[in-house]
Design a protein around this motif. Structure first.
Motif, short mmCIF file in Angstrom:
data_model
loop_
_atom_site.label_atom_id
_atom_site.label_comp_id
_atom_site.label_asym_id
_atom_site.label_seq_id
_atom_site.Cartn_x
_atom_site.Cartn_y
_atom_site.Cartn_z
N PRO A 196 0.82 -1.30 0.10
CA PRO A 196 0.10 0.04 -0.02
C PRO A 196 0.95 1.26 0.01
CG PRO A 196 -0.75 -1.49 1.75
CD PRO A 196 0.52 -2.12 1.21
N ASP A 197 2.02 1.38 0.34
CA ASP A 197 2.84 2.54 0.76
C ASP A 197 3.65 2.74 -0.68
OD1 ASP A 197 2.05 2.68 3.37
OD2 ASP A 197 3.42 1.15 3.86
N ALA A 198 4.20 1.51 -1.29
CA ALA A 198 4.98 1.98 -2.54
C ALA A 198 5.05 0.54 -3.49
CB ALA A 198 6.42 2.23 -2.20
N ASP A 199 5.52 0.75 -4.76
CA ASP A 199 5.88 -0.26 -5.63
C ASP A 199 7.32 -0.24 -5.53
OD1 ASP A 199 5.93 -2.17 -7.54
OD2 ASP A 199 4.82 -0.81 -8.83
N PHE A 200 7.81 -1.57 -5.35
CA PHE A 200 9.27 -1.61 -5.37
C PHE A 200 9.81 -2.18 -6.53
CE2 PHE A 200 8.29 -1.96 -0.60
CZ PHE A 200 8.63 -0.65 -0.52
N ALA A 201 8.98 -2.31 -7.57
CA ALA A 201 9.37 -3.31 -8.76
C ALA A 201 10.68 -2.36 -9.45
CB ALA A 201 8.30 -2.97 -9.89
N GLY A 202 11.63 -3.09 -9.81
CA GLY A 202 12.79 -2.59 -10.47
C GLY A 202 13.88 -2.10 -9.47
N LYS A 203 13.67 -2.21 -7.91
CA LYS A 203 14.38 -1.94 -6.89
C LYS A 203 15.56 -3.16 -6.80
CE LYS A 203 12.55 2.06 -5.72
NZ LYS A 203 12.87 3.47 -6.09
N THR A 204 16.49 -2.69 -5.89
CA THR A 204 17.50 -3.85 -5.58
C THR A 204 17.24 -4.22 -4.14
OG1 THR A 204 19.13 -2.90 -7.29
CG2 THR A 204 19.96 -4.63 -5.49
N PRO A 205 17.28 -5.77 -3.74
CA PRO A 205 17.02 -5.94 -2.50
C PRO A 205 18.31 -5.63 -1.69
CG PRO A 205 16.69 -7.83 -4.25
CD PRO A 205 17.10 -6.75 -4.99
N PRO A 206 18.07 -5.41 -0.44
CA PRO A 206 19.26 -5.01 0.47
C PRO A 206 20.18 -5.99 0.29
CG PRO A 206 17.21 -4.82 1.46
CD PRO A 206 16.85 -5.68 0.24
N TYR A 207 21.62 -5.46 0.41
CA TYR A 207 22.80 -6.12 0.99
C TYR A 207 23.18 -6.94 -0.44
CZ TYR A 207 22.05 -5.84 5.97
OH TYR A 207 21.88 -5.22 7.18
N VAL A 208 22.98 -6.50 -1.58
CA VAL A 208 23.16 -7.05 -2.82
C VAL A 208 23.97 -6.15 -3.77
CG1 VAL A 208 22.44 -8.58 -5.03
CG2 VAL A 208 21.23 -8.48 -2.86
N PRO A 209 25.37 -6.23 -3.81
CA PRO A 209 26.21 -5.45 -4.56
C PRO A 209 26.07 -5.74 -6.12
CG PRO A 209 27.63 -6.77 -3.36
CD PRO A 209 26.19 -7.23 -2.72
N ASP A 210 26.03 -5.14 -6.87
CA ASP A 210 26.35 -5.70 -8.45
C ASP A 210 27.67 -6.14 -8.63
OD1 ASP A 210 23.61 -4.56 -8.89
OD2 ASP A 210 24.26 -2.95 -10.10
N HIS A 211 28.66 -5.51 -8.21
CA HIS A 211 29.87 -6.22 -8.36
C HIS A 211 30.60 -6.38 -7.06
CE1 HIS A 211 29.80 -4.88 -12.46
NE2 HIS A 211 29.07 -3.84 -12.18
N SER A 212 31.13 -7.71 -6.96
CA SER A 212 32.27 -7.99 -5.84
C SER A 212 33.32 -8.65 -6.23
CB SER A 212 31.45 -8.89 -4.73
OG SER A 212 30.85 -9.84 -5.30
N LEU A 213 34.49 -8.53 -5.80
CA LEU A 213 35.88 -9.11 -6.01
C LEU A 213 36.48 -9.44 -4.96
CD1 LEU A 213 38.11 -9.71 -8.18
CD2 LEU A 213 38.83 -7.49 -7.97
N THR A 214 37.20 -10.82 -4.71
CA THR A 214 37.98 -11.01 -3.72
C THR A 214 39.51 -11.56 -4.33
OG1 THR A 214 37.04 -13.29 -3.39
CG2 THR A 214 36.25 -11.41 -2.18
N ALA A 215 40.42 -11.29 -3.86
CA ALA A 215 41.70 -11.98 -4.13
C ALA A 215 42.64 -12.20 -3.08
CB ALA A 215 42.48 -11.09 -5.16
N TRP A 216 43.15 -13.20 -3.12
CA TRP A 216 44.28 -13.44 -2.10
C TRP A 216 45.39 -14.51 -2.49
CZ3 TRP A 216 45.09 -11.67 2.86
CH2 TRP A 216 46.03 -12.28 3.75
N GLY A 217 46.33 -14.11 -2.25
CA GLY A 217 47.71 -14.78 -2.58
C GLY A 217 48.64 -14.97 -1.37
#
Length: 679
Positions: free
Chosen positions: A570-591
Motif C-alpha cells: 500500500p505504501d510503494a511499488d518496489f518493482a525495479g528496486k534492488t534487494p538489500p545487501y546485494v552489490p552488483d559487483h564484488s571481487l576477492t583475491a588472496w595470494g
C-alpha cells in the motif's frame, strides 16, 4: 557429511580426478553438491570451499569473516550478534552444521554464531538446494564441517592478540588413536573482542568426536559440542535522509550498558555406516541440538532535537530444540550405463519457545551525537506471554550421476517434502485483561528437482548446464485464516571448469538466471497477496591456483543483477528496486608466497560494490575496497603470523543495516599477532 564413494566406474580416471581436486583445494572433494563424495568436475553446480588453511592464512576469527571471501555471498553481522547473509542476491538460504540442518536461519532469518575453532572447511552450494536438502535454500546452502578424528596422533594450538582495541583468541586441538579401532578428536576455542565501537563479544566452544571402526566395513562416529556466546549488541548509527548525520563519530555506540545477547548451544550427533559390499553403503545419522538465547537492546534509533538520538528498547528470547534423522543408501555400479546413485530419507523436528514482551512503553533516555555518560539506568522487560512453535518435516530424495557415453554425464536429483508447522500463543492474564490463547496450523507438500548435463571433452575441460527448483513454506497467516502457497525458486545455470597446468590451476565460470515467485506481499492489515517476484541474473568466476610450489592464489568475482520484478505494498511499488545487501559487483583475491627458509607473505583485496540498506533504495551503502596483508615465519612446528586488515585505513564504509534506518560502519585498520603450533 558422511564419507561416501568417490570412485566412478572407471577407477583410474576418477582417482586421478580426485587427487587433482585435493591438490588444488588442499582438501577432499566437496560433497555438498550431491550429498556424495564425487569429483567436483562431475557436479553440475557452483560449489565454493573455504578451507581451514584459508581461515588461518587470512587471520579470520568468525563466520562472517570467513564467508566474506566467497564470491556471490554477502554475510552480515546484525544487531551486534546475529549472523545472516545473501547468496546470489537472495536472503533465502539453508544452513547445515556437519550435514544437519540448522532450522533457526529459516524460521527467524538469522542466529548467533561463534568462532571458527575446529572448522575444517565451509562448503557453499550456489542456487536452489531443495532437490537434495529440502525446504528453503533458494539462494544457496552453506555447510560448516568440523574436523574429523585421525588414526595418526596430532595436535595444534594458537594464541592471538590484536585489534584496534582488544582482541584475544586461543585455540587448541588434538587427535589420535585410542587403540586399534578407536580414534578421537577434541577442539576448543575462546575469543574475546572489544571492538572499535566498544561492542564487546566473547564466545567459547568445546567439541569432541570419537570414531569407532569395529570392522573394515563399519564405522560409528559420535560427536558432541558446547558453545557459549555473549554480545553486548550494536545497533549501529541512525540514518537520516539516507546517511549518517554529520557530527556523529563512526565509533559512537548508542546501546546502553545493560544491553546483551547471551546464548548457549548443545549439540550431539551419531552416525553409523555399513558397506556390505564394495559398491554399496548404508548410512544412518541422528542429531540433537538445544540452543536457548536472550536479547535485550536499544533499537529504533532516530535523530531527535538538539543533535540527539532517540532510542527504544526491544527484547526477545528463543529456545530451540532440534532433532534430525537421516537415512541414506549409496550405490555405484552399472545398469546399461555406469551409475553413482543415492536414495535417502530426512526427518526433522523443531520445538521452540519464545517469550512475548510488553512493548507499550519502550522509550529510553536520548543521547547526544558525541560521547557522553549514558543517563539510562537498567530497564525492565515485562514478559506477558509465550509462543510455542512445532515444525516437522519428512523428505524422500534420490540422486543419480550417470555416464551416458565417454565424456557425457547426466546428473538427476529429485525430492518430495512434507512440511508441517503449528504455533500456540498464550497471553497471560492481568487485572486489566483475561488470559487468551490462539493457535495456527500450516502444512505444505512440494516436489523439487535438479537436472544437469556434464560434458567433458578432455581431462582438463568441463562444461555443464543445469535446471533446478526450490521451495520455501510460508508461515504468514492472513486475517481470513487461509493458507498461502509456498514461495518457489527456479534457476538455470551454464558453467565451465578448467583444470590446467597439470591440474595446478582450477577455474570455475558460471552464468545463471534465478527467480523467486509467490513472494508474500502485505496489502493492508491482515491482507496478503502472493504477487511478488524477484529475479537475480549473474556471472561468477573463481580461480584456485598453485602454479609453482611456494605460491597459492584464490580469486573470485561476482556480478549480481538482482531486482524485484513485482513487489507492491500500500505504501510503494518496489518493482525495479534492488534487494538489500546485494552489490552488483564484488571481487576477492588472496595470494600467499611461502619461501623455503620459513618466511612467507600474504596479500589480498576485497572489493564490494554499491549496496542498498533498505528495500526502498533510499539508504545507500557506498562501494568500498579493503586491502589485507600478512607475514609468516615458521620454525619447525611453530609459526608466527602477522595479519593486517584494512591496511590503508579506509573509513566511512558500512557493512550491515537494521531495517534501513540504522547502519553499522566497518572496522578501521586491524592488526592481529598469532603464535601457532602444529604437529
Amino acid at each position: 557429511m558422511s564419507p561416501v564413494f568417490a570412485q566412478s566406474s572407471a577407477p583410474s580416471s576418477t582417482q586421478s580426478e580426485q587427487a587433482a581436486d585435493v591438490q588444488v583445494t588442499g582438501r577432499r572433494n566437496p560433497s555438498v553438491g550431491s550429498r556424495m563424495r564425487e569429483p567436483l568436475r562431475d557436479v553440475p553446480a557452483t560449489v565454493n570451499v573455504v578451507t581451514n588453511r584459508d581461515i588461518e592464512e587470512r587471520g579470520t576469527v568468525d563466520v562472517v569473516g570467513a564467508l566474506a571471501w566467497v564470491p556471490g555471498v554477502q554475510p552480515q553481522l546484525e544487531y551486534g550478534g546475529f549472523t545472516s547473509m545473501t547468496i546470489r542476491g537472495f536472503g533465502d538460504y539453508t544452513t547445515l552444521v556437519d550435514g544437519f540442518r540448522d532450522a533457526r536461519f529459516q524460521l527467524v532469518g538469522s542466529a548467533p554464531t561463534g568462532n571458527t575453532a575446529g572448522i575444517d572447511r565451509i562448503e557453499v552450494l550456489k542456487g536452489p538446494a531443495s532437490a537434495l536438502y529440502g525446504y528453503g535454500g533458494i539462494g544457496g546452502l552453506v555447510n560448516f564441517i568440523h574436523k574429523q578424528p585421525s588414526r595418526r596422533f596430532g595436535y595444534e594450538g594458537s594464541l592471538s592478540l590484536g585489534g584496534p582495541s582488544a582482541l584475544r583468541r586461543a585455540t587448541i586441538g588434538v587427535t589420535g588413536p585410542l587403540g586399534d579401532t578407536l580414534a578421537f578428536r577434541a577442539d576448543a576455542g575462546v575469543v574475546d573482542d572489544d571492538n572499535f565501537r566498544r561492542a564487546r563479544s566473547s564466545n567459547a566452544n568445546v567439541m569432541s568426536a570419537l570414531e569407532w571402526r569395529p570392522s573394515e566395513r563399519q564405522r560409528i562416529l559420535l560427536r558432541a559440542s558446547y558453545q557459549k556466546v555473549h554480545f553486548s549488541t550494536d545497533t549501529g548509527l541512525p540514518a537520516e535522509q539516507g546517511s549518517v548525520p554529520d557530527g556523529i563519530p563512526l565509533d559512537r555506540r548508542f546501546n546502553t550498558p545493560w544491553d546483551y545477547l547471551d546464548g548457549s548451544f548443545y549439540d550431539a550427533q551419531i552416525e553409523y555406516s555399513y558397506a556390505p559390499i564394495d559398491r554399496a553403503k548404508w548410512v544412518a545419522r541422528l542429531g540433537f541440538s538445544h540452543n536457548p538465547y536472550e536479547y535485550k537492546s536499544a533499537e529504533f534509533l532516530s535523530v531527535g532535537v538538539d543533535r540527539t538520538v532517540n532510542r527504544q528498547w526491544f527484547a526477545l528470547g528463543h529456545e530451540w530444540n532440534q532433532v534430525s534423522l537421516q537415512l541414506e543408501g549409496h550405490w555405484r555400479g552399472k545398469i546399461l550405463v555406469p551409475h553413482r546413485a543415492l536414495v535417502g530419507y530426512d526427518f526433522g523436528y523443531t520445538l521452540s519457545h519464545h517469550p512475548r514482551f510488553a512493548l507499550d512503553d519502550t522509550n529510553l533516555a536520548p543521547l547526544p551525537f558525541g560521547d557522553a555518560i549514558d543517563p539510562q539506568g537498567d530497564y525492565a522487560t515485562n514478559k506477558i506471554g509465550r509462543r510455542t512453535q512445532h515444525q516437522m518435516t519428512h523428505g524422500v530424495f534420490a540422486h543419480d550421476t550417470m555416464q551416458i557415453v565417454d565424456g557425457v554425464k547426466l546428473a538427476v536429483s529429485g525430492r518430495l517434502d512434507r512440511w508441517g508447522y503449528d504455533t500456540e500463543t498464550r497471553i497471560y492474564a492481568t487485572p486489566e485483561r483475561p488470559a487468551s490463547e490462539t493457535s495456527v496450523d500450516r502444512d505444505a507438500f512440494a516436489a523439487t528437482f535438479r537436472t544437469g548435463i556434464v560434458l567433458q571433452p578432455s581431462a582438463w575441460l568441463t562444461f555443464y548446464g543445469v535446471a533446478g527448483t526450490a521451495f520455501t513454506p510460508v508461515r504468514t497467516v492472513p486475517a481470513d485464516g487461509s493458507t498461502l502457497d509456498p514461495e518457489r525458486g527456479r534457476q538455470y545455470e551454464l558453467g565451465a571448469r578448467v583444470d590446467a597446468f597439470d591440474r595446478r590451476v582450477h577455474i570455475d565460470l558460471a552464468a545463471y538466471n534465478l527467480q523467486k515467485t509467490n513472494v508474500v506481499v502485505a496489502r493492508r492489515a491482515g491482507v496478503y497477496d502472493q504477487a511478488g517476484s524477484q529475479t537475480s541474473r549473474g556471472i561468477e568466476a573463481s580461480v584456485t591456483a598453485e602454479p609453482i610450489e611456494p605460491l597459492s592464489l584464490r580469486i573470485g568475482y561476482a556480478y549480481t543483477l538482482a531486482r524485484y520484478d513485482r513487489y507492491a505494498s500500500p505504501d510503494a511499488d518496489f518493482a525495479g528496486k534492488t534487494p538489500p545487501y546485494v552489490p552488483d559487483h564484488s571481487l576477492t583475491a588472496w595470494g600467499t608466497w611461502r619461501f623455503p627458509w620459513g618466511l612467507g607473505a600474504g596479500a589480498g583485496v576485497r572489493v564490494v560494490g554499491d549496496q542498498w540498506a533498505n528495500v526502498e533504495n533510499t539508504v545507500p551503502m557506498p562501494a568500498y575496497a579493503l586491502v589485507s596483508g600478512a607475514a609468516y615465519y615458521t620454525v619447525g612446528h611453530v609459526e608466527f603470523a602477522l595479519n593486517v586488515d584494512n591496511v590503508f585505513g579506509a573509513e566511512r564504509y558500512f557493512v550491515s543495516s537494521i531495517n534501513g534506518t540504522q547502519i553499522t560502519p566497518g572496522a578501521p585498520r586491524t592488526v592481529l599477532f598469532t603464535l601457532r603450533i602444529k604437529s
